[in-house]
Write a protein that holds these residues in place. Sequence first.
Motif: not given
Length: 135
Positions: A73-81, A117-120, A123-125, A131-133
Motif C-alpha cells: 500500500a505504501k509503495f503504491a501510494a509513493l508510486s502515485d505521488e 522547478l528545482n523545488e519539485v 521533492q521527486l528525488n 521508494m528505493e528504501l
Amino acid sequence: MQSSTESSASYKNQTRRESSPSAKLVWIIWILLITAGITAAYLYSNHMKQEVIRQLQADSRKQMNELKMGYEAKFAALSDEVKELESKVQSFNELLTFTKDNATSKTDNSNKLYTQLNEVKKQLNTLQQKMELLK
C-alpha cells in the motif's frame, strides 16, 4: 505345648508369606502408576509444544501478510505521488520552455519558474529515495 507355639510360628510365617506377595504387588502397581504418570506428562508436554509451535507459525504468517500488504500500500501510494510529481515537472518544463521563448526583458517570471522547478525536482528525488528504501 510345643505344638501350639509351633503352630503359631508357622501361622506367622504363613501370613508373612501371604502379605509379602501383596506388598510386592502394591509396589509394582505404584511403580507402574508413577511410570504411566511420567509418560503421560512427557507426551502431553510434547503435544503442547507442538501446538504452541503451530500457533506461533500461524501468527507469524499472519503478521508477515499484514506487513506485506502495508508495504504494498505504501509503495503504491509513493508510486502515485512520483507519477504526479513527474507530471508536474513535465508541465513546469513546458511552461518554462514557453516562458523562455516568450521572455522579454522581464526575467523574474522565468526565475520563479526555475525555483519552482528545482523545488519539485527535490521533492521527486526524496520520493524516489523513499521508494528505493521500500524496495
